[in-house]
Design a protein around this motif. Sequence first.
Motif, PDB file in Angstrom:
ATOM      1  N   GLU A 250       6.899  37.192  26.519  1.00 56.73           N
ATOM      2  CA  GLU A 250       7.016  37.926  25.253  1.00 56.73           C
ATOM      3  C   GLU A 250       6.949  37.018  24.041  1.00 56.73           C
ATOM      4  OE1 GLU A 250       6.983  41.116  25.312  1.00 56.73           O
ATOM      5  OE2 GLU A 250       7.205  41.297  27.466  1.00 56.73           O
ATOM      6  N   SER A 251       6.105  37.381  23.081  1.00 55.47           N
ATOM      7  CA  SER A 251       5.946  36.542  21.894  1.00 55.47           C
ATOM      8  C   SER A 251       7.220  36.471  21.066  1.00 55.47           C
ATOM      9  CB  SER A 251       4.798  37.057  21.029  1.00 55.47           C
ATOM     10  OG  SER A 251       5.103  38.330  20.508  1.00 55.47           O
ATOM     11  N   GLN A 252       7.960  37.575  21.017  1.00 58.01           N
ATOM     12  CA  GLN A 252       9.149  37.565  20.167  1.00 58.01           C
ATOM     13  C   GLN A 252      10.261  36.677  20.725  1.00 58.01           C
ATOM     14  OE1 GLN A 252       7.891  40.284  21.690  1.00 58.01           O
ATOM     15  NE2 GLN A 252       9.467  41.681  22.430  1.00 58.01           N
ATOM     16  N   THR A 253      10.112  36.254  21.981  1.00 56.72           N
ATOM     17  CA  THR A 253      11.099  35.348  22.558  1.00 56.72           C
ATOM     18  C   THR A 253      10.495  33.990  22.873  1.00 56.72           C
ATOM     19  OG1 THR A 253      10.614  36.217  24.770  1.00 56.72           O
ATOM     20  CG2 THR A 253      12.432  37.215  23.577  1.00 56.72           C
ATOM     21  N   GLY A 254       9.300  33.714  22.379  1.00 58.00           N
ATOM     22  CA  GLY A 254       8.663  32.433  22.641  1.00 58.00           C
ATOM     23  C   GLY A 254       7.847  32.470  23.916  1.00 58.00           C
ATOM     24  N   ALA A 255       6.712  31.837  23.916  1.00 59.94           N
ATOM     25  CA  ALA A 255       5.817  31.869  25.072  1.00 59.94           C
ATOM     26  C   ALA A 255       5.981  30.662  25.968  1.00 59.94           C
ATOM     27  CB  ALA A 255       4.367  31.954  24.591  1.00 59.94           C
ATOM     28  N   ASN A 256       6.552  29.577  25.446  1.00 60.63           N
ATOM     29  CA  ASN A 256       6.623  28.341  26.229  1.00 60.63           C
ATOM     30  C   ASN A 256       7.751  27.463  25.720  1.00 60.63           C
ATOM     31  OD1 ASN A 256       5.460  26.138  24.217  1.00 60.63           O
ATOM     32  ND2 ASN A 256       4.300  28.044  23.939  1.00 60.63           N
ATOM     33  N   PHE A 257       8.177  26.555  26.571  1.00 65.09           N
ATOM     34  CA  PHE A 257       9.206  25.596  26.178  1.00 65.09           C
ATOM     35  C   PHE A 257       9.038  24.378  27.073  1.00 65.09           C
ATOM     36  CE2 PHE A 257      13.351  23.661  25.640  1.00 65.09           C
ATOM     37  CZ  PHE A 257      13.695  23.963  24.318  1.00 65.09           C
ATOM     38  N   MET A 258       9.032  23.198  26.485  1.00 69.95           N
ATOM     39  CA  MET A 258       8.807  21.973  27.243  1.00 69.95           C
ATOM     40  C   MET A 258       9.944  20.984  27.041  1.00 69.95           C
ATOM     41  SD  MET A 258       4.748  21.529  26.583  1.00 69.95           S
ATOM     42  CE  MET A 258       3.858  23.039  26.158  1.00 69.95           C
ATOM     43  N   LEU A 259      10.265  20.281  28.114  1.00 70.10           N
ATOM     44  CA  LEU A 259      11.263  19.213  28.104  1.00 70.10           C
ATOM     45  C   LEU A 259      10.604  17.975  28.698  1.00 70.10           C
ATOM     46  CD1 LEU A 259      14.456  21.158  29.184  1.00 70.10           C
ATOM     47  CD2 LEU A 259      14.385  19.561  27.254  1.00 70.10           C
ATOM     48  N   TRP A 260      10.551  16.895  27.910  1.00 66.72           N
ATOM     49  CA  TRP A 260       9.740  15.748  28.294  1.00 66.72           C
ATOM     50  C   TRP A 260      10.492  14.446  28.027  1.00 66.72           C
ATOM     51  CZ3 TRP A 260       4.330  17.734  28.317  1.00 66.72           C
ATOM     52  CH2 TRP A 260       3.488  16.932  29.097  1.00 66.72           C
ATOM     53  N   PRO A 261      10.830  13.658  29.042  1.00 60.84           N
ATOM     54  CA  PRO A 261      11.456  12.353  28.807  1.00 60.84           C
ATOM     55  C   PRO A 261      10.501  11.417  28.071  1.00 60.84           C
ATOM     56  CG  PRO A 261      11.703  13.046  31.100  1.00 60.84           C
ATOM     57  CD  PRO A 261      10.700  13.952  30.484  1.00 60.84           C
ATOM     58  N   TYR A 262      11.039  10.515  27.261  1.00 67.65           N
ATOM     59  CA  TYR A 262      10.185   9.579  26.551  1.00 67.65           C
ATOM     60  C   TYR A 262      10.721   8.147  26.576  1.00 67.65           C
ATOM     61  CZ  TYR A 262      13.509  10.116  22.661  1.00 67.65           C
ATOM     62  OH  TYR A 262      14.652  10.152  21.897  1.00 67.65           O
ATOM     63  N   THR A 263      11.847   7.904  27.268  1.00 67.71           N
ATOM     64  CA  THR A 263      12.327   6.536  27.461  1.00 67.71           C
ATOM     65  C   THR A 263      12.240   6.192  28.942  1.00 67.71           C
ATOM     66  OG1 THR A 263      14.612   7.351  27.603  1.00 67.71           O
ATOM     67  CG2 THR A 263      13.849   6.534  25.467  1.00 67.71           C
ATOM     68  N   HIS A 264      12.204   4.913  29.241  1.00 68.22           N
ATOM     69  CA  HIS A 264      11.906   4.458  30.591  1.00 68.22           C
ATOM     70  C   HIS A 264      12.863   5.019  31.634  1.00 68.22           C
ATOM     71  CE1 HIS A 264       9.689   1.836  33.279  1.00 68.22           C
ATOM     72  NE2 HIS A 264      10.825   1.412  33.801  1.00 68.22           N
ATOM     73  N   ASP A 265      14.141   5.150  31.271  1.00 64.95           N
ATOM     74  CA  ASP A 265      15.135   5.637  32.230  1.00 64.95           C
ATOM     75  C   ASP A 265      15.150   7.157  32.355  1.00 64.95           C
ATOM     76  OD1 ASP A 265      16.288   6.373  29.829  1.00 64.95           O
ATOM     77  OD2 ASP A 265      18.050   5.092  30.038  1.00 64.95           O
ATOM     78  N   GLY A 266      14.368   7.840  31.554  1.00 65.89           N
ATOM     79  CA  GLY A 266      14.295   9.299  31.637  1.00 65.89           C
ATOM     80  C   GLY A 266      15.479  10.013  31.032  1.00 65.89           C
ATOM     81  N   GLN A 267      16.343   9.296  30.326  1.00 68.06           N
ATOM     82  CA  GLN A 267      17.575   9.898  29.825  1.00 68.06           C
ATOM     83  C   GLN A 267      17.453  10.499  28.428  1.00 68.06           C
ATOM     84  OE1 GLN A 267      20.480  10.392  31.694  1.00 68.06           O
ATOM     85  NE2 GLN A 267      18.877   9.885  33.170  1.00 68.06           N
ATOM     86  N   ASN A 268      16.411  10.144  27.713  1.00 63.23           N
ATOM     87  CA  ASN A 268      16.189  10.720  26.387  1.00 63.23           C
ATOM     88  C   ASN A 268      14.987  11.654  26.453  1.00 63.23           C
ATOM     89  OD1 ASN A 268      18.134   9.229  24.475  1.00 63.23           O
ATOM     90  ND2 ASN A 268      17.194   7.573  25.650  1.00 63.23           N
ATOM     91  N   LEU A 269      15.200  12.902  26.014  1.00 68.09           N
ATOM     92  CA  LEU A 269      14.167  13.914  26.132  1.00 68.09           C
ATOM     93  C   LEU A 269      13.763  14.447  24.762  1.00 68.09           C
ATOM     94  CD1 LEU A 269      15.834  16.134  28.919  1.00 68.09           C
ATOM     95  CD2 LEU A 269      14.432  14.110  29.265  1.00 68.09           C
ATOM     96  N   THR A 270      12.490  14.764  24.652  1.00 65.21           N
ATOM     97  CA  THR A 270      12.025  15.551  23.525  1.00 65.21           C
ATOM     98  C   THR A 270      11.751  16.960  24.042  1.00 65.21           C
ATOM     99  OG1 THR A 270      10.349  15.782  21.794  1.00 65.21           O
ATOM    100  CG2 THR A 270       9.618  14.842  23.871  1.00 65.21           C
ATOM    101  N   PHE A 271      12.037  17.963  23.236  1.00 65.64           N
ATOM    102  CA  PHE A 271      11.713  19.338  23.614  1.00 65.64           C
ATOM    103  C   PHE A 271      10.905  19.957  22.497  1.00 65.64           C
ATOM    104  CE2 PHE A 271      15.812  19.565  21.459  1.00 65.64           C
ATOM    105  CZ  PHE A 271      15.638  20.607  20.554  1.00 65.64           C
ATOM    106  N   PHE A 272      10.032  20.889  22.845  1.00 68.60           N
ATOM    107  CA  PHE A 272       9.204  21.522  21.821  1.00 68.60           C
ATOM    108  C   PHE A 272       8.628  22.822  22.349  1.00 68.60           C
ATOM    109  CE2 PHE A 272       7.127  18.037  23.990  1.00 68.60           C
ATOM    110  CZ  PHE A 272       5.926  18.550  24.448  1.00 68.60           C
ATOM    111  N   THR A 273       8.223  23.636  21.415  1.00 65.21           N
ATOM    112  CA  THR A 273       7.609  24.922  21.735  1.00 65.21           C
ATOM    113  C   THR A 273       6.519  25.191  20.712  1.00 65.21           C
ATOM    114  OG1 THR A 273       8.034  27.269  22.177  1.00 65.21           O
ATOM    115  CG2 THR A 273       9.184  26.279  20.312  1.00 65.21           C
ATOM    116  N   THR A 274       5.629  26.120  21.031  1.00 64.10           N
ATOM    117  CA  THR A 274       4.582  26.534  20.105  1.00 64.10           C
ATOM    118  C   THR A 274       4.755  28.010  19.799  1.00 64.10           C
ATOM    119  OG1 THR A 274       3.061  24.899  21.032  1.00 64.10           O
ATOM    120  CG2 THR A 274       2.098  26.654  19.695  1.00 64.10           C
ATOM    121  N   LEU A 275       4.827  28.323  18.517  1.00 67.27           N
ATOM    122  CA  LEU A 275       5.061  29.693  18.079  1.00 67.27           C
ATOM    123  C   LEU A 275       3.932  30.160  17.166  1.00 67.27           C
ATOM    124  CD1 LEU A 275       8.847  29.323  17.161  1.00 67.27           C
ATOM    125  CD2 LEU A 275       7.896  30.342  19.240  1.00 67.27           C
TER     126      LEU A 275
END
Length: 451
Positions: free
Chosen positions: A220-245
Amino acid sequence: MPASAAPTIAIIGGGLSGLALAIFVARLLPDATIKIYEVRPADQPSSWGTINMTPNALRVLDRLGVYKTIAPQGYNFDNLTMLNHNLDLFASVPIANVAEFGYQSLRIERRLIHAALLKEARSKPQIEILYDRKCTGITDSPSSSTVSITFSSGETVTADLLIACDGIHSTVRKSFVSDPAAREAHFMNQLSIGGFITAAEIAEYSPKNVTYPIMMFAPESQTGANFMLWPYTHDGQNLTFFTTLPKETEEADWKAAYDDKQKLKDILMETFSAPDSPWNTLVKRTIELSDASKYRHWAFYKHTLPEKFYSDSGRVIIIGDAAHAMPPSGGQGGAMAFEDAETLAYTLAYTLRDSNGSSRLGSATALENLQKWSDHRLQRLRTIAELNARMTSLRKAGNGFVGGVLFAVKMWVIWIMSWLGVLGRTRRAVNNYDAKKEAEVLFGEAITKME
């Protein structure tokens, strides 16, 4: 090459592609004088945020001598895990691996790549970087032996060759392409919003035995179509998250519109945590626990590809987003810029590295070589654009009943493509590109003897 014949090269833009190009050119044309003009101040030389680098980009960075520095600073991974909004697994999509491509994929802070390239560029005595230089126009004529560049300060400089790496809203592109208005960057009615979180903060909500990075979809568009969680440091402990609306209206000033970062967080709270939201606790708690001050946004823009990436005189060339901007959904914008930089550097070296030097600029031979390079890059970019369009489509929302039906179809399509190996063929088309080998195809094995 005699000093009198050494070309003076101006590069507009000191971002990733501008620095990469300068380093390659300094190596291949050691007598050239290279000046990089960057709009940013010296104390803020790079934008922030994270970027994904696939093997085709890492191959270039390895040749630049910075890969071994940056790889331990980012998150190295092979697969992308795809889930639905209920955290049900429906695909684990291979992205890269050492055995097949020589590299894993790498998610890393953009500033770390920039810093490594900046250090390498500053080690080259023929490269000079000048900050606070905003290009406002150029004068280029087939009858002239130089290009004139004007800056907002009123300063004017000349160079034998101008290479623009000045981004999607490139001033230089507008100055020489036919029908500039038709190639103006236009808003795609999509806005990406994201922030940062630690793995520890959301550990109790994360699915067990699921490997990051993860991409989640809902109908559903009104609740968002996607959501991503992506580590960006070597140990995997820091994540960036983002969505496209979806966003119907374009902002006149994007920075000012979202200067209040809490506004960005509020948008995600309203989108994903509404009373009727189907989204899982992992997504909701990620947004709730995140620091609003670290939020950022990206408005999706693109522009029509020009007929060629160089001017009629052959003395002005565009690469990177200035030449072929695409939305970030395919994760190849940075990679394409690096491919541009390496292939163009070999093209220039092949053209200029002889006793005639800069006098060959603008010659029939130089124009022929630039056309070979430009045609090759255009063909490559059309292939990548098709991939990017598919990924952009995956991240679009539907709405209501139709959205739900399309969502089910979308999930089946991804699963079938993965099962039939279609995604594998796409992956190989992206990852196997070797800029140096492609230059050899264009100009012969003499390319390998230039370094």
